[in-house]
Design a protein around this motif. Sequence first.
Motif, PDB file in Angstrom:
ATOM      1  N   LEU A 138       0.824  -1.209   0.000  1.00  0.00           N
ATOM      2  CA  LEU A 138       0.000   0.000   0.000  1.00  0.00           C
ATOM      3  C   LEU A 138       0.860   1.261   0.000  1.00  0.00           C
ATOM      4  O   LEU A 138       0.665   2.166  -0.834  1.00  0.00           O
ATOM      5  CB  LEU A 138      -0.929   0.003   1.211  1.00  0.00           C
ATOM      6  CG  LEU A 138      -1.667   1.326   1.500  1.00  0.00           C
ATOM      7  CD1 LEU A 138      -2.612   1.688   0.374  1.00  0.00           C
ATOM      8  CD2 LEU A 138      -2.403   1.250   2.836  1.00  0.00           C
ATOM      9  N   LEU A 139       1.788   1.335   0.914  1.00  0.00           N
ATOM     10  CA  LEU A 139       2.611   2.540   1.026  1.00  0.00           C
ATOM     11  C   LEU A 139       3.516   2.714  -0.194  1.00  0.00           C
ATOM     12  O   LEU A 139       3.778   3.841  -0.631  1.00  0.00           O
ATOM     13  CB  LEU A 139       3.443   2.490   2.312  1.00  0.00           C
ATOM     14  CG  LEU A 139       2.636   2.561   3.608  1.00  0.00           C
ATOM     15  CD1 LEU A 139       3.563   2.527   4.812  1.00  0.00           C
ATOM     16  CD2 LEU A 139       1.770   3.823   3.649  1.00  0.00           C
ATOM     17  N   THR A 140       3.982   1.595  -0.746  1.00  0.00           N
ATOM     18  CA  THR A 140       4.781   1.680  -1.978  1.00  0.00           C
ATOM     19  C   THR A 140       3.956   2.254  -3.116  1.00  0.00           C
ATOM     20  O   THR A 140       4.415   3.123  -3.865  1.00  0.00           O
ATOM     21  CB  THR A 140       5.318   0.292  -2.366  1.00  0.00           C
ATOM     22  OG1 THR A 140       6.179  -0.190  -1.333  1.00  0.00           O
ATOM     23  CG2 THR A 140       6.108   0.357  -3.667  1.00  0.00           C
ATOM     24  N   MET A 141       2.712   1.793  -3.252  1.00  0.00           N
ATOM     25  CA  MET A 141       1.848   2.294  -4.323  1.00  0.00           C
ATOM     26  C   MET A 141       1.538   3.779  -4.136  1.00  0.00           C
ATOM     27  O   MET A 141       1.536   4.553  -5.104  1.00  0.00           O
ATOM     28  CB  MET A 141       0.546   1.490  -4.374  1.00  0.00           C
ATOM     29  CG  MET A 141       0.706   0.060  -4.864  1.00  0.00           C
ATOM     30  SD  MET A 141       1.383  -0.094  -6.544  1.00  0.00           S
ATOM     31  CE  MET A 141       3.097  -0.526  -6.179  1.00  0.00           C
ATOM     32  N   LEU A 142       1.265   4.198  -2.917  1.00  0.00           N
ATOM     33  CA  LEU A 142       0.970   5.611  -2.665  1.00  0.00           C
ATOM     34  C   LEU A 142       2.182   6.489  -2.982  1.00  0.00           C
ATOM     35  O   LEU A 142       2.035   7.606  -3.499  1.00  0.00           O
ATOM     36  CB  LEU A 142       0.526   5.810  -1.218  1.00  0.00           C
ATOM     37  CG  LEU A 142      -0.829   5.210  -0.837  1.00  0.00           C
ATOM     38  CD1 LEU A 142      -1.107   5.401   0.645  1.00  0.00           C
ATOM     39  CD2 LEU A 142      -1.959   5.827  -1.680  1.00  0.00           C
ATOM     40  N   ARG A 143       3.374   5.978  -2.685  1.00  0.00           N
ATOM     41  CA  ARG A 143       4.586   6.742  -3.007  1.00  0.00           C
ATOM     42  C   ARG A 143       4.783   6.829  -4.519  1.00  0.00           C
ATOM     43  O   ARG A 143       5.019   7.912  -5.063  1.00  0.00           O
ATOM     44  CB  ARG A 143       5.803   6.086  -2.358  1.00  0.00           C
ATOM     45  CG  ARG A 143       7.138   6.725  -2.752  1.00  0.00           C
ATOM     46  CD  ARG A 143       8.300   6.092  -2.025  1.00  0.00           C
ATOM     47  NE  ARG A 143       8.400   4.668  -2.254  1.00  0.00           N
ATOM     48  CZ  ARG A 143       8.944   4.123  -3.357  1.00  0.00           C
ATOM     49  NH1 ARG A 143       9.403   4.894  -4.338  1.00  0.00           N
ATOM     50  NH2 ARG A 143       9.008   2.808  -3.476  1.00  0.00           N
ATOM     51  N   LEU A 144       4.648   5.702  -5.210  1.00  0.00           N
ATOM     52  CA  LEU A 144       4.855   5.688  -6.655  1.00  0.00           C
ATOM     53  C   LEU A 144       3.785   6.484  -7.392  1.00  0.00           C
ATOM     54  O   LEU A 144       4.044   7.022  -8.474  1.00  0.00           O
ATOM     55  CB  LEU A 144       4.873   4.244  -7.163  1.00  0.00           C
ATOM     56  CG  LEU A 144       6.065   3.392  -6.710  1.00  0.00           C
ATOM     57  CD1 LEU A 144       5.914   1.961  -7.237  1.00  0.00           C
ATOM     58  CD2 LEU A 144       7.376   3.998  -7.201  1.00  0.00           C
ATOM     59  N   ALA A 145       2.606   6.569  -6.792  1.00  0.00           N
ATOM     60  CA  ALA A 145       1.515   7.325  -7.423  1.00  0.00           C
ATOM     61  C   ALA A 145       1.882   8.785  -7.617  1.00  0.00           C
ATOM     62  O   ALA A 145       1.409   9.441  -8.563  1.00  0.00           O
ATOM     63  CB  ALA A 145       0.250   7.212  -6.586  1.00  0.00           C
TER      64      ALA A 145
END
Length: 307
Positions: free
Chosen positions: A167-174
């Motif tokens: 989740l946190l990886t996706m939010l960062r990459l977003a």
Amino acid sequence: MRILLTGSTGQVGNALLSTLQRLDHNEIIAPQRAQMDLSNPDQVRQLIQDIKPDLIINPAAYTAVDKAEAEANLAQTINGDIPSIMAEEIKKIGGALIHYSTDYVFDGSKHAEDGSLIAYTEEDQTAPINVYGKTKLAGEQAIIASNCNHLILRTSWVYSTFGKNFLLTMLRLANEREELKIVNDQWGAPTWAGWIAQATTDIVSQWQTASMSQDWWKEYGGTYNFTSGGTTNWCGFAQEIMRQADVKRLLKKNAPVVLGIPSTDYPTPAKRPVNSILSSDKLRDKFGIQPPAWQDALAACLEPINN
């Protein structure tokens, strides 16, 4: 009741530290690594002997799935040997152990005649295909062999707003990319650490209500699947993260396009099971706990970010 909680700096342990405090008449002991280094079996054994807990809750684990392929001995110590020691020591005390395991104890090949995937039950044959799964299975087997009072809770795809996770990886990459390519041929249920902690606390409360009876474990002890409801793949999970984050205005720009790719386009040192779907029917039938749909759990997880 004296509770020894491991891994309080991890996703599930951190959430448990909060939810367990809502129970009455409990002393929660959550040692840091200096006091309880899981790579040091002798230290762990001595600490348990000194504390003499009524209950050990063990979410701590070696979870670096790919790194475990090169660090098999360390993974075995933490995931296999330490749970064995916990089980041995808690049996001597007459207490109980709640231990978390993983969908990776299965090989992911379960399917119907038409090729569609079928959820694993607790009775299905285990057959891990990577070092992480093998060491977690070793921990399960040691606990069962000890014959201590125990619950083994198998979960999958754990995430939260704490620590490191998908989740946190996706939010960062977003906020960094216009397009994301995510694997779309591995299936399971993303499971929020906050729900895991609350459901575990509910189970502990049920034991307390039964006056911490030893007989309670004869009725309710054993292995349970412990995941959110529903099924998706990693690409679908990423797409839902983007959708909800966009609605909640958590992103600094427009959400990126999320495209699905086969796992062959994203090779990793450790093999992953294609099918990580776990049936939680036993959890519902025994404890009356109905897991939330994974989309609803994601919304609950993201809600505090928006406040």
